[in-house]
Design a protein around this motif. Structure first.
Motif, short mmCIF file in Angstrom:
data_model
loop_
_atom_site.label_atom_id
_atom_site.label_comp_id
_atom_site.label_asym_id
_atom_site.label_seq_id
_atom_site.Cartn_x
_atom_site.Cartn_y
_atom_site.Cartn_z
N ALA A 421 0.58 0.97 8.92
CA ALA A 421 0.83 0.59 10.31
C ALA A 421 2.03 1.36 10.83
O ALA A 421 2.87 1.82 10.05
CB ALA A 421 1.08 -0.92 10.41
N TYR A 422 2.11 1.47 12.14
CA TYR A 422 3.22 2.20 12.77
C TYR A 422 3.64 1.40 14.00
O TYR A 422 2.78 0.98 14.79
CB TYR A 422 2.74 3.58 13.18
N ARG A 477 -2.47 0.12 13.56
CA ARG A 477 -2.77 0.03 12.13
C ARG A 477 -4.05 0.79 11.80
O ARG A 477 -5.01 0.77 12.57
CB ARG A 477 -2.95 -1.43 11.69
N TYR A 478 -4.04 1.42 10.66
CA TYR A 478 -5.24 1.93 10.01
C TYR A 478 -5.53 1.01 8.81
O TYR A 478 -4.63 0.73 8.03
CB TYR A 478 -5.02 3.34 9.45
N PRO A 544 3.80 0.26 5.61
CA PRO A 544 2.68 0.49 4.71
C PRO A 544 2.09 -0.84 4.25
O PRO A 544 2.79 -1.84 4.15
CB PRO A 544 3.30 1.26 3.54
N VAL A 545 0.79 -0.85 3.97
CA VAL A 545 0.10 -2.05 3.54
C VAL A 545 -0.54 -1.78 2.20
O VAL A 545 -1.09 -0.71 1.98
CB VAL A 545 -0.97 -2.46 4.57
N GLN A 546 -0.49 -2.75 1.30
CA GLN A 546 -1.04 -2.55 -0.02
C GLN A 546 -2.54 -2.32 0.05
O GLN A 546 -3.27 -3.04 0.72
CB GLN A 546 -0.75 -3.77 -0.90
N PRO A 556 -4.54 -6.38 8.40
CA PRO A 556 -3.98 -6.21 7.06
C PRO A 556 -2.67 -6.96 6.92
O PRO A 556 -1.93 -7.13 7.88
CB PRO A 556 -3.76 -4.69 6.98
N PRO A 557 -2.36 -7.44 5.71
CA PRO A 557 -1.11 -8.16 5.51
C PRO A 557 0.09 -7.27 5.73
O PRO A 557 0.07 -6.09 5.45
CB PRO A 557 -1.21 -8.61 4.04
N LYS A 558 1.16 -7.88 6.25
CA LYS A 558 2.38 -7.11 6.50
C LYS A 558 3.15 -6.90 5.20
O LYS A 558 3.11 -7.69 4.28
CB LYS A 558 3.27 -7.84 7.51
#
Length: 654
Positions: A421-422, A477-478, A544-546, A556-558
Motif C-alpha cells: 500500500a502507499y 493498495r495492490y 507493505p502487507v504480508q 489487506p491487513p495493515k
C-alpha cells in the motif's frame, strides 16, 4: 497414467492462455500436474478462432480453414487484450479480444470437463507486464467461458513455481535462497523475472520484458524475406493477398520449428497461380532476426543492471516459452550468462503446470471446499508461498493549479512487492470544493509509453467553506494478484470513500464502496510526443502487507509503516499531457502538498515556502509568512523512518 480425480471434489486447474497456443493442466490427488489433451487429442491448442456462420470453431480446425477463409479467422488476440478500440465483426456481431479469448478457454474447459467434471474455478496465466485492463479482460474471458471464479498468476512466476515444486524434496537441503532468472519467450510476448526461492517460497525480485516481442516477430522476418525473394522473380507481391499470406504463415511456422532441430529447412510460397520453394539455412535465419535476439539480450542485461545484480549472483537460468527453443536464443543466454541453461522445464507445459500448482495453493487455503488433493499434497501446498511484484507503476492524476492541466503522480513504482500500500496527503484544488475526484492511472511498460486511466473514486459531501489545499489522505493498495484498492479520507470532516478496481467474479466490491467507472469508456492515453519528465521530492509512506497464498481479500491487513527504497531515476519518470481547458471535473482533482508545511508544491516538486524559510534562516532573517511564496502545485510525501538495510547478496557457490 494419472487417475481421474473424484467428481465430487474440487480439482485445481491451471490454464496457459497463450498468444499462439493454449493448454490446460490439473493436479492429481498426489499433487502432480497433468496436461489434458483437447478434443482432437492435442496437448496444445492453437489460439485461433474460426467464425463459420453460426458455428465458432477453435484450434487446429480453425487453422486448417484459415487459408481458404482468412477473413473469418482470428489469431493472436492476446496481443490486443485491454485495447478498447480493437474488435472484429462477423455476421453483424462485434467481438472484442476478451470474447476471442473466452472461446479458447471454453474449448479447453469443455474437453477437460469430460474427465474432471464441471470446472468452476481456474487460474489463468498472464504476462508479468500485463496492465490492469489486460488482466481484467483475461478474467472476464474466463467468466464468459463458464467459470465462476478466476484467479491469475504471472507467467514467469508460474514457471518458477513449476521448477521449484516439481523438482522434489531435495530443496529441503538448501542452506540459502537461490536466485533464478526466468527467461520466458512465448509466441507473442517476452517476460523476464528475477526470482528467489527455497523449499517454502518463491519471491519475485523484479520483472521486465516486452509485450510486443515474441515468436511471431521471428515468423514475420521469415515471411518478409520469402516475399522479397518471390517478388524479385514476379511482378506480384504475396503481401497484397490475405490467402497467400495465411498459407505462407503456416509454412513459416513449420520452417521455424524445423530450424530449431535442423541446420536447414524449406518453405513454399504460393501466389497468383505460381508456386516457388525456398531453402532457408539456420545461419540465414539468425542473420534476419539478429536485431530481435539483440533486443532480448538488451532487456535482460538492463534488468540485471537496474537491480544491481551480476551474472555471478544468478544460480540458475530457466528458459521457457516455445520460442526459447531456438538455438540462437539458447546460445545468446549461455554466452551472456557464462553458464549452461537449466532445461528441466518443458517450454510448452511449464507455465500451465505452475498455474495448476497455484490453483492447488489457493484451494488448500480454503476450508469450505473439498479438495481432491490428499492430505500430504494439501499440506505441502498450503505451507508454500509465492510473492510477485507490480508490473506497472500506479498513481493518480493531479491538477497543476497554475497551468490548469493534469499531471500524473505515481504512488507505487513498478516492481513493488505485492501486496503493498502507499499513502500520501493531497489538498483540495479550490475554495469551497464540494468533492474530490480521483482518477487512478497505470504507467506503460516503459517510460516512453503512455499512461492509461483504469478507474475512478470520489469523496462527496465535503464541509461548507472548506479552504483550498485542505488535506485529503489517499491510500492505494495492490493485493496479491495486483488488484487495485483505493481509499480517500477528508481529514477535516472524516468523510471517506473507497473502491476496488475488480476483475469480475474474482472478488466483490466492499459494501458502500464508490462506483467505479469502466476505464474503456474514458481512455486517458497520452501521446509519447507529449511527455516530459518530473521527479517527486522525498519519499512517501509505504505500507507493505504480508503475502499469503490464499485468495486476495478486498482489504489487506495493515502492517507497520516502513520506507520503500527510492526507485531508480529512469523508473520515476512521470508522463503528462499538454495543457487542456479547465473543466469542472479538473477542479475536483487533488493537489499534492508539502510534507513539512502543508503548502502546495510547484511544478518542479519544490516547496517555495520551505526553501524561502531555509534561506532566511541561514541569512538570519525572520521566516516568511506561510503561503506568501507558493503559487503552484506538486508532489507531497510523508515523513518516514529510514529504510531498512537491504540484505547482502551471498557469493555464488562454486
Amino acid at each position: 497414467m494419472a487417475s481421474s480425480p473424484a467428481r465430487n471434489s474440487v480439482v485445481p486447474v491451471g490454464i496457459d492462455l497463450g498468444t499462439t497456443y493454449s493448454c490446460l493442466s490439473y493436479l492429481t490427488p498426489q499433487g502432480q500436474p497433468v496436461t489434458l489433451a483437447n478434443g482432437e487429442g492435442e496437448l496444445s491448442t492453437p489460439s485461433a478462432v474460426l467464425f463459420d456462420g453460426h458455428d465458432v470453431i477453435v484450434g487446429t480446425e480453425a487453422l486448417r480453414h484459415s487459408v481458404a477463409s482468412p477473413e473469418r479467422v482470428v489469431q493472436h488476440a492476446k496481443r490486443h487484450m485491454g485495447d478498447p478500440h480493437k474488435c472484429w465483426v462477423f455476421d453483424g456481431r462485434v467481438y472484442r479480444p476478451k470474447d476471442i479469448a473466452s472461446f479458447i478457454v471454453k474449448k479447453l474447459l469443455d474437453a477437460a470437463s469430460t474427465q474432471l467434471g464441471t470446472i468452476r474455478h481456474a487460474v489463468i496465466t498472464v504476462p508479468a507486464q500485463f496492465s490492469e485492463l489486460q488482466r481484467r479482460d483475461t478474467v472476464e474471458a474466463g467468466i464468459q467461458a463458464g467459470l465462476e471464479r478466476v484467479d491469475i498468476i504471472n507467467e514467469p512466476v508460474a514457471a518458477a513455481m513449476c521448477y521449484v515444486l516439481g523438482e522434489g524434496m531435495w530443496f529441503a537441503e538448501l542452506a540459502n535462497d537461490q536466485t533464478v532468472l526466468v527467461f520466458d519467450l512465448g509466441g507473442g510476448t517476452f517476460d523476464l523475472s528475477l526470482v528467489q526461492y527455497n523449499r517454502q517460497h518463491v519471491r519475485v525480485l523484479a520483472s521486465g520484458g516486452d509485450l510486443r516481442l515474441g515468436g511471431l516477430d521471428w515468423n514475420r522476418a521469415l515471411e518478409d524475406n520469402a516475399c522479397d525473394l518471390f517478388t524479385k522473380e514476379s511482378i506480384s507481391d504475396p503481401r497484397m493477398d490475405r490467402e497467400s499470406m495465411q498459407a505462407l504463415a503456416l509454412e513459416v511456422e513449420q520452417a521455424k520449428r524445423s530450424l530449431s532441430v535442423r541446420p536447414r529447412s524449406s518453405l513454399v510460397v504460393q501466389h497468383a497461380g505460381r508456386r516457388k520453394g525456398y531453402t532457408i539455412e539456420r545461419e540465414q535465419f539468425e542473420a534476419l532476426t539478429k536485431q530481435l535476439v539483440d533486443r532480448t539480450e538488451s532487456l535482460t542485461q538492463e534488468m540485471l543492471k537496474a537491480n544491481k545484480l551480476g551474472w555471478a549472483r544468478i544460480d540458475t537460468v530457466l528458459a521457457t516459452g516455445g520460442a526459447s527453443r531456438m538455438p540462437m536464443i539458447r546460445n545468446m543466454l549461455q554466452r551472456i550468462s557464462g553458464t549452461t541453461l537449466n532445461q528441466a522445464l518443458s517450454p510448452d507445459q511449464s507455465i500451465c503446470h505452475g498455474a495448476a500448482y497455484y490453483a492447488g495453493m489457493l484451494l488448500s487455503g480454503r476450508k469450505l471446499e473439498k479438495s481432491v488433493l490428499n492430505k500430504q499434497a494439501a499440506t505441502r501446498l498450503s505451507t508454500f508461498k509465492q510473492q510477485s511484484v507490480s508490473g506497472r507503476s500506479l498513481g493518480i492524476l493531479v491538477r497543476d493549479m497554475q497551468a490548469g492541466h493534469r499531471l500524473p503522480h505515481f504512488l507505487l513504482p513498478a516492481n513493488t512487492p505485492l501486496p503493498c500500500a502507499y499513502q500520501q496527503k493531497f489538498g483540495t484544488a479550490i475554495p469551497n470544493q464540494k468533492k474530490v475526484h480521483l482518477h487512478i492511472i497505470e504507467s506503460g511498460t516503459s517510460p516512453d509509453e503512455p499512461f492509461v486511466e483504469i478507474g475512478e473514486c470520489e469523496i462527496t459531501g465535503l464541509p461548507e467553506n472548506l479552504p483550498a489545499t485542505s488535506p485529503i489522505e489517499v491510500t492505494i493498495r495492490y493485493d496479491e494478484q495486483a488488484r487495485v484498492h483505493v481509499e480517500a479520507v477528508d481529514i477535516t470532516s472524516g468523510q471517506r470513500a473507497e473502491t476496488t478496481i475488480i476483475r469480475p467474479a474474482s472478488s466483490t466490491p466492499v459494501e458502500g464502496a464508490a462506483t467505479i467507472q469502466p476505464a474503456v469508456q474514458r481512455p486517458a492515453i497520452v501521446s509519447p510526443a507529449d511527455q516530459f519528465s518530473m521527479l517527486p521530492s522525498g519519499s512517501a509512506q509505504a505500507i507493505p502487507v504480508q503475502a499469503s497464498p490464499v485468495a486476495a481479500k478486498s482489504s489487506p491487513p495493515k502492517a507497520k509503516a516502513v520506507a520503500v527504497k527510492a526507485e531508480p531515476e529512469r523508473q520515476r519518470k512521470l508522463v503528462t499531457v499538454r495543457p487542456a481547458p479547465i473543466s469542472v471535473e479538473d477542479s475536483e482533482m487533488p493537489v499534492p502538498l508539502c510534507n513539512q508545511c502543508g503548502e502546495a508544491l510547484d511544478s518542479k516538486g519544490r516547496c517555495l515556502h520551505c526553501e524561502s524559510a531555509t534561506a532566511n534562516r541561514k541569512a538570519g532573517k525572520p521566516p516568511a509568512r506561510p503561503g506568501a511564496a507558493v503559487n503552484e502545485l506538486q508532489i507531497k510525501t510523508e515523513p518516514m523512518k529510514s529504510p531498512p538495510k537491504a540484505p547482502q547478496q551471498r557469493p555464488r557457490q562454486k
